[in-house]
Design a protein around this motif. Structure first.
Motif, PDB file in Angstrom:
ATOM      1  N   SER A 168      11.380 -59.293 -47.584  1.00 46.74           N
ATOM      2  CA  SER A 168      11.464 -58.239 -48.598  1.00 46.74           C
ATOM      3  C   SER A 168      12.797 -58.276 -49.335  1.00 46.74           C
ATOM      4  O   SER A 168      12.853 -58.098 -50.560  1.00 46.74           O
TER       5      SER A 168
ATOM      6  N   HIS B 121       6.504 -57.900 -59.055  1.00 52.00           N
ATOM      7  CA  HIS B 121       6.163 -56.474 -58.944  1.00 52.00           C
ATOM      8  C   HIS B 121       6.533 -56.024 -57.547  1.00 52.00           C
ATOM      9  O   HIS B 121       6.229 -56.709 -56.565  1.00 52.00           O
TER      10      HIS B 121
ATOM     11  N   ALA C  27       5.725 -53.441 -55.303  1.00 54.40           N
ATOM     12  CA  ALA C  27       4.708 -53.216 -54.271  1.00 54.40           C
ATOM     13  C   ALA C  27       3.890 -54.471 -54.021  1.00 54.40           C
ATOM     14  O   ALA C  27       3.606 -54.838 -52.875  1.00 54.40           O
TER      15      ALA C  27
ATOM     16  N   VAL D 299       5.900 -57.060 -51.885  1.00 53.57           N
ATOM     17  CA  VAL D 299       6.029 -56.688 -50.473  1.00 53.57           C
ATOM     18  C   VAL D 299       4.706 -56.926 -49.739  1.00 53.57           C
ATOM     19  O   VAL D 299       4.687 -57.431 -48.613  1.00 53.57           O
ATOM     20  N   VAL D 300       3.598 -56.552 -50.385  1.00 48.22           N
ATOM     21  CA  VAL D 300       2.283 -56.802 -49.782  1.00 48.22           C
ATOM     22  C   VAL D 300       2.064 -58.306 -49.598  1.00 48.22           C
ATOM     23  O   VAL D 300       1.545 -58.756 -48.572  1.00 48.22           O
TER      24      VAL D 300
END
Length: 293
Positions: free
Chosen positions: A108, A207, A209, A212-213
């Motif tokens: 991350s 992006h 989110a 991180v996904v």
């Protein structure tokens, strides 16, 4: 007169933005990384959490072992030794939840170093000052890998040292014991590997989110899809994942009772580490060079 007016601004910009020397870029990327307060919080809290999980595992095992009779050093003649009765002190130093947490943190932070500049618009200023995008990303990857190497060293060293001190009365290991140094080294190098993977995903997704996904999916979830041994090609894909390679590298050679049909060898584990690091760095550099800001 018109030609002179059109060319003067371009010459002026070029004069203000000469190609930066690499060590200047390293300093700039270092300042960018540590100017964010979140960097201190995420890495500091993450480090304490990783070491704490491993220490808690060692304390739990030490308490359990203290309440049961000591196992004989060798099985009686004519009887096979039962693997489930043998305690592996190395396993307490590097438990899966702690290592998975470190992988997510490193990935991350690596991703944030890339997509954070795109979302804030800082990347335009960076490339205006230094048009050589490949050089900028190489400097960013170098700084990130160095920081994560230090983080991994502290996490792995503290986890191994403290847990083995706790398990000293229960056959705790030293760094010179078979498999110990290899396990520590693999745990150290896993952090920069995941950070580079995060940078590559950040350059691709751009992006917060979504990146991180993607980090969680690639580093943790994807290996679970290739755990079966019915088909060899499925297992071989799973063996090529960083998490699977790390598990093979931290195995205690004196307590290795793996029943996998297609196990990962030590050599294959190191190859996976090196290949993922190089490919991730190359993807981050190539994508940023070709895609518009």
């Amino acid at each position: 007169m018109t030609t002179q007016t059109a060319t003067e601004p371009e010459a002026h910009v070029t004069a203000l933005a000469p190609p930066g020397r690499f060590h200047h870029l390293l300093i700039a990327e270092w300042i960018k990384l540590w100017s964010l307060r979140s960097t201190y919080g995420v890495l500091g809290v993450g480090l304490l959490a990783v070491v704490g999980i491993n220490v808690n595992s060692a304390l739990s095992h030490a308490d359990r072992l203290a309440q049961q009779p000591e196992l004989p050093p060798a099985p009686p003649p004519g009887r096979a030794e039962l693997p489930q009765m043998l305690f592996d002190p190395l396993a307490s130093a590097f438990v899966d939840p702690a290592r998975q947490l470190l992988m997510v943190i490193a990935g991350s932070v690596g991703a944030l170093a890339v997509f954070g500049e795109y979302t804030s618009g800082l990347i335009r200023t960076t490339f205006a000052a230094v048009p050589a995008r490949r050089t900028v990303m190489t400097a960013k990857a170098t700084v990130m890998a160095a920081v994560m190497l230090v983080l991994g060293t502290v996490a792995a060293g503290a986890s191994f040292g403290v847990t083995q001190a706790i398990l000293q009365e229960h056959h705790g290991m030293s760094i010179g014991d078979p498999g110990a140094l290899r396990a520590v080294a693999a745990s150290v190098l896993l952090a920069p590997l995941c950070a580079l993977v995060g940078m590559a995903l950040g350059a691709l997704v751009r992006h917060a989110a979504g990146t991180v996904v993607a980090v969680v999916g690639v580093l943790l979830l994807l290996p679970t899809l290739f755990m079966g041994e019915t088909y060899r090609w499925v297992k071989e894909i799973g063996n090529a994942m960083p998490l699977t390679a790390w598990r093979a590298l931290v195995q205690n050679p004196e307590r290795n009772y793996s029943v996998d049909k297609y196990p990962v060898s030590v050599t294959e584990g190191w190859i996976v580490f090196g290949a993922w690091s190089l490919v991730a760095a190359a993807v981050a550099v190539a994508v940023v060079h070709k895609r518009d800001v």
